[in-house]
Design a protein around this motif. Structure first.
Motif, PDB file in Angstrom:
ATOM      1  N   VAL A 209       0.922  -1.232   0.187  1.00 45.55           N
ATOM      2  CA  VAL A 209       0.114   0.032   0.033  1.00 45.55           C
ATOM      3  C   VAL A 209       0.900   1.193   0.032  1.00 45.55           C
ATOM      4  CG1 VAL A 209      -1.552   1.377   1.091  1.00 45.55           C
ATOM      5  CG2 VAL A 209      -1.959  -1.126   1.159  1.00 45.55           C
ATOM      6  N   THR A 210       1.880   1.330   0.786  1.00 43.72           N
ATOM      7  CA  THR A 210       2.705   2.500   0.909  1.00 43.72           C
ATOM      8  C   THR A 210       3.744   2.806  -0.116  1.00 43.72           C
ATOM      9  OG1 THR A 210       4.295   1.303   2.346  1.00 43.72           O
ATOM     10  CG2 THR A 210       2.349   2.578   3.240  1.00 43.72           C
ATOM     11  N   ALA A 211       4.296   1.696  -0.718  1.00 48.64           N
ATOM     12  CA  ALA A 211       5.026   1.787  -1.981  1.00 48.64           C
ATOM     13  C   ALA A 211       4.493   2.460  -3.196  1.00 48.64           C
ATOM     14  CB  ALA A 211       5.651   0.568  -2.339  1.00 48.64           C
ATOM     15  N   ASN A 212       3.259   2.308  -3.106  1.00 52.12           N
ATOM     16  CA  ASN A 212       2.286   2.858  -4.160  1.00 52.12           C
ATOM     17  C   ASN A 212       2.276   4.359  -4.217  1.00 52.12           C
ATOM     18  OD1 ASN A 212      -0.769   3.741  -5.453  1.00 52.12           O
ATOM     19  ND2 ASN A 212       0.519   1.861  -6.276  1.00 52.12           N
ATOM     20  N   GLY A 213       3.024   5.020  -3.093  1.00 50.74           N
ATOM     21  CA  GLY A 213       3.095   6.479  -2.884  1.00 50.74           C
ATOM     22  C   GLY A 213       4.105   6.829  -3.845  1.00 50.74           C
ATOM     23  N   VAL A 214       5.247   5.953  -4.456  1.00 47.84           N
ATOM     24  CA  VAL A 214       6.130   6.302  -5.102  1.00 47.84           C
ATOM     25  C   VAL A 214       5.322   7.129  -6.410  1.00 47.84           C
ATOM     26  CG1 VAL A 214       7.905   5.476  -6.720  1.00 47.84           C
ATOM     27  CG2 VAL A 214       7.638   4.495  -4.502  1.00 47.84           C
ATOM     28  N   GLY A 215       4.319   6.362  -6.925  1.00 49.98           N
ATOM     29  CA  GLY A 215       3.623   6.981  -8.219  1.00 49.98           C
ATOM     30  C   GLY A 215       2.827   8.206  -7.826  1.00 49.98           C
ATOM     31  N   GLN A 216       2.406   8.423  -6.782  1.00 50.57           N
ATOM     32  CA  GLN A 216       1.738   9.633  -6.145  1.00 50.57           C
ATOM     33  C   GLN A 216       2.681  10.870  -6.197  1.00 50.57           C
ATOM     34  OE1 GLN A 216      -0.250   8.284  -2.587  1.00 50.57           O
ATOM     35  NE2 GLN A 216      -2.168   8.499  -3.608  1.00 50.57           N
ATOM     36  N   LYS A 217       3.776  10.398  -5.513  1.00 48.89           N
ATOM     37  CA  LYS A 217       4.772  11.541  -4.976  1.00 48.89           C
ATOM     38  C   LYS A 217       5.616  11.928  -6.277  1.00 48.89           C
ATOM     39  CE  LYS A 217       4.145  10.793  -0.374  1.00 48.89           C
ATOM     40  NZ  LYS A 217       5.031  10.281   0.804  1.00 48.89           N
ATOM     41  N   ILE A 218       6.002  10.780  -7.090  1.00 51.68           N
ATOM     42  CA  ILE A 218       7.021  11.349  -8.366  1.00 51.68           C
ATOM     43  C   ILE A 218       5.948  12.024  -9.321  1.00 51.68           C
ATOM     44  CG2 ILE A 218       7.988  10.407 -10.088  1.00 51.68           C
ATOM     45  CD1 ILE A 218       9.276   8.180  -8.541  1.00 51.68           C
ATOM     46  N   GLY A 219       4.729  11.513  -9.404  1.00 54.39           N
ATOM     47  CA  GLY A 219       3.686  12.173 -10.288  1.00 54.39           C
ATOM     48  C   GLY A 219       3.479  13.706 -10.099  1.00 54.39           C
ATOM     49  N   SER A 220       3.272  13.814  -8.695  1.00 54.38           N
ATOM     50  CA  SER A 220       3.219  15.192  -8.358  1.00 54.38           C
ATOM     51  C   SER A 220       4.390  16.124  -8.380  1.00 54.38           C
ATOM     52  CB  SER A 220       2.752  15.170  -6.850  1.00 54.38           C
ATOM     53  OG  SER A 220       2.726  16.601  -6.284  1.00 54.38           O
TER      54      SER A 220
END
Length: 456
Positions: free
Chosen positions: A370-381
């Motif tokens: 669940v938390t590793a998915n934040g890579v996409g969110q944060k790099i996307g941002s």
């Protein structure tokens, strides 16, 4: 104590779902500030170059994405009496409150001094405090229950509260800043209020939720980080969700971050960003209110994601032709409907990849998933914000100038109206290729058989 299947697969009550959803009252104001107002604060309140800000955020987001994996591993290896994710909800409450204030206490020490403070504070807040807080709240439903319907419903309730919080705050943010006296001090005062609320809410969430699921290997043992990451790399559906999250964040950058500038320089009033967000968020709220019921009744998350992408694409196409007036309001509403639908199902889709990964590799690492998915969110941002800053700088934007150049205004129009079309097309293709919904019943059956054999 050995957990029973009934306990780990419990149906979470509405009361507990709402308690979990309150995490967004604590964290979403910070997320809203990051998405909509922080870049504006840096460029138009304290006068920092937009390209420099964009570069800092891009670099920081890359580091921040990897810190999500470490935060997930930290939660995965936490085995307190109160669980794995809940202890961190409590531990991070006060640091989260302090982080709100630290965002805006940029000292008046010259351009380089400001940039250094922004770099250090942004990384400390995003890569440490917010990352741990978000990791704990994102992973919590996977520890509350193994029932995928209850779990998806928890996320849908949370996303509804997130959208409601973001809508109210976005509508009134600039008005509150003005009421508090304007200038940097007003931003700090508002941050102190939001930080106090955040700390109190996290304490309440800790007291009103419970965990029943353990993670790890087939026998519940701790999984080393590298083993968990290796298993994650074999999870094709996790990568699909990662890419979809990336698109969703880019949508928010083009709608929310750019929206403040669109209001100020196209509509000639920065406070009208509240109207833009209302046109977007109100339809999203309606959809988010209905989706938990639909999810409980078995609606296909894949179908919902595809329809959401189509709605956003149609909205963007309308705004290409009509950049103002009633058609523009309709276009923002369609973007909002799509965003609401997609946001309501994406975390449920992500949580389902936990079982797929366990079925494929024998390793259950829900916090890391669940938390590793934040890579996409944060790099996307980070990429979206950096591209936005670069475009503004190339177009001659100056945050302290009273009047912007025609090229700067056209750049804002392009980013807000035209650029999202490509994002939505990619999102639709990714959602169409996500077939885990159809495979999940068989995966769940086989996992249950393995657990029964292991228990003999």
């Amino acid at each position: 104590m050995k957990q029973t299947v009934d306990e780990t697969s419990r149906v979470v009550s509405l009361k507990e779902k709402i308690a979990y959803g309150l995490t967004e009252v604590a964290c979403n104001p910070m997320y809203t500030i990051f998405c909509s107002f922080l870049v504006y604060f840096y460029t138009d309140v304290i006068g920092v170059n937009p390209a420099a800000v964009g570069t800092i955020i891009l670099v920081s987001r890359v580091f921040d994405g990897f810190s999500d994996v470490l935060a997930g591993n930290l939660i995965e290896h936490t085995h307190a009496k109160s669980g794995s994710a809940r202890p961190w909800i409590l531990r991070i409450a006060i640091p989260l409150g302090i982080a709100y204030v630290a965002m805006f206490t940029v000292p008046d020490c010259g351009e380089w001094g400001k940039l250094i403070y922004i770099f250090v504070s942004y990384n400390a807040i995003q890569s440490v405090v917010y990352t741990i807080a978000n990791a704990a709240m994102s992973a919590l439903p996977t520890y509350m229950t193994a029932d995928r319907t209850s779990r998806s419903s928890c996320y849908a309730v949370r996303l509804f509260i997130a959208a409601a919080t973001q809508t109210v705050l976005s509508l009134k943010f600039m008005n509150i800043i003005e009421a508090l006296g304007g200038g940097q001090r007003a931003w700090i005062r508002l941050a102190a209020i939001l930080g106090t609320i955040a700390a109190a809410v996290f304490a309440i969430v800790y007291l009103t939720t419970r965990e029943t699921v353990v993670s790890g290997g087939q026998n519940g043992e701790d999984v080393p980080l590298l083993v968990g990451l290796k298993a994650l790399l074999r999870n094709k559906y996790w990568f699909s969700v990662l890419a979809m999250q990336f698109c969703c964040v880019l949508h928010q950058v083009t709608t929310l971050t750019v929206g403040v500038y669109y209001a100020k320089y196209i509509l000639n009033d920065a406070k009208l960003v509240g109207n833009i967000i209302m046109y977007h968020h109100f339809p999203a709220l309606v959809v988010m209110l209905l989706l938990p019921v639909a999810i409980d009744r078995g609606v296909s998350k894949r179908s919902m994601a595809v329809l959401s992408g189509l709605s956003m694409l149609l909205g963007s196409a309308i705004s290409v032709v009509y950049a103002s007036g009633v058609p523009f309001i309709v276009s923002m509403g369609l973007r909002g409907i799509g965003f609401g639908g997609f946001s309501s199902v994406i975390y449920g889709m992500l949580a389902d990849t936990v079982e797929y990964g366990e079925w494929k590799t024998g390793v259950r690492t829900q916090a890391i998933n669940v938390t590793a998915n934040g890579v996409g969110q944060k790099i996307g941002s980070g990429i979206g914000t950096a591209a936005f800053g670069a475009v503004l700088t190339m177009c001659g934007y100056d945050g302290l100038a009273e009047v912007q150049t025609a090229s700067a205004v056209n750049g804002i129009r392009f980013l807000f109206i035209v650029a999202p079309i490509a994002i939505y097309l990619v999102l639709i293709v990714l959602a169409w290729c996500f077939h885990l919904d159809q495979q999940f019943p068989q995966i769940q059956k086989e996992l249950q058989e393995r657990k029964q054999l292991a228990g003999q």
